[in-house]
Motif scaffolding. Sequence first.
Motif: not given
Lengths: 90, 419
Positions: B234-261
Amino acid sequence: MLITCPYCGPRDLSEFTYQGDGNRQRPAPNSQDLDAWNAYVYDRQNPAGDHNEIWQHSGGCRIHIRVVRNTLTHAISSAVPVRGHHGGKA
Amino acid sequence: MAEYSALALLKNAFNGNKDWKPAWRKPQPKASYDVIVVGGGGHGLATAYYLAKEHGITNVAVLEKGWLGSGNVGRNTVTVRSNYLLPPNTRFYEYSMKLWENLSHDLNYNVMFSQRGVLNLAHSPAQFDDYARRGNAMRHQGADSELMTPAEIKRLMPAIDISGNARFPIYGGLMQPRAGTARHDAVAWGYARGADRRGVDIVENCEVTGFLRDGDRIVGVSTSRGEIRAKKVAVAVAGSTGRVMQLAGIDRLPIESHVLQAFVTESLKPFLDTVVTFGMGHCYINQSDKGGLVYGGDIDGYNSYAQRGNLPIVEDVMAEMLAMFPSLSGVRLLRSWGGVCDMSMDGSPVIAKGPLPGMYLNCGWCYGGFKATPASGFCFAHTIARDEPHDLNAAFTLDRFRRGILIDEKGQGATPRLH
């Protein structure tokens, strides 16, 4: 963050509007390929590293700019006008 | 006897405080588990806790790249609320609210949940009407809401500027009295201890570097501390979702990582005992028990994994705070920081099975994941244990974008920077 506008030179981030991922390919207007439309509208590569993206100098000369920016460091390695750099008309 | 209680405090005081156990062990990872949860943030720890508590699945490892509480669970502005418009969101967040109301008891760990109310300010008749509609929708779904007049708001928070001279005069507000704040680190530590005592291995400093496959199926992970196999990952990595899923070969998701201050001022005497949000822009502010004003605004608005932002947003947030409370103009800023948010294409999360066999995904929390922590863990655990979603997360699928069943609270479309 400063973005170097190809016409105006280095300008503050607050003058620019982010237009998002520059890798997306819009299907032809009459395309019925739902996978292609879905990918265009919703799917993102979201890389941790160099990101090819579109900005508009909306508070300046209003040109659209293709920027390569590192999402880990915010360092910009390239900023060129979109027109003439994506194989079609801007 | 509960591990933490007045009696335990007394007993340990007489005993020189020698018998307290660490809140969680530091186990070596085993070669295999029933379930691996990637990500030791609030959601991952809550998932492990509810897997053990609700489903009796205790052969579980939580793998965390850094230390517990180093990510968004320790970076948010601690607000808990369920003031949503759309039924799938209201139901889910209201269930979360009910879990929050009993969380300190359930965990035997004081998460300092304080139902001090969350007030959204309206600055025009149209906005007030919109809030009335949302308030009614909340009540229909079992949440609480009240409309407030400027005079009532002034009584609640004397420092607020309700004059007609304000740049955006206050027309009224929508209050959720049961909403409030919680101590975010305690949430991570409380869930960690609860999971640990039920047998879950919490493995810190263990970065996932790849996924193990058997054909299409995910059967484990490779990590900085060796390979670990599991029936379910189970993957629950919030802002790192793109990076972790890339390791599983999923290189496109309906997600963008943005910074909140987020920002905190020096400590002040009691000034504000409610959470208040500015309606002509985006700024939310509360006062911590230590006295500092904790506040934030919009995300910076461009893709980022950097955990730090830029100055235009800082200027915006400060201006909005001063529009509400002009008397704060002399207060000094103590610290600011950034967190990486997994912005989804409709502003709502994903808690689902997939996208690969043997894998489960929890992501898309945008910048509202903290309040969701209990319900997210509860629903994700259900989805993992039963291989089907709970009623509460049935709408939070990954394929809803393709199928056109979006849950777009703000009606912004596929523009993550605007959600």
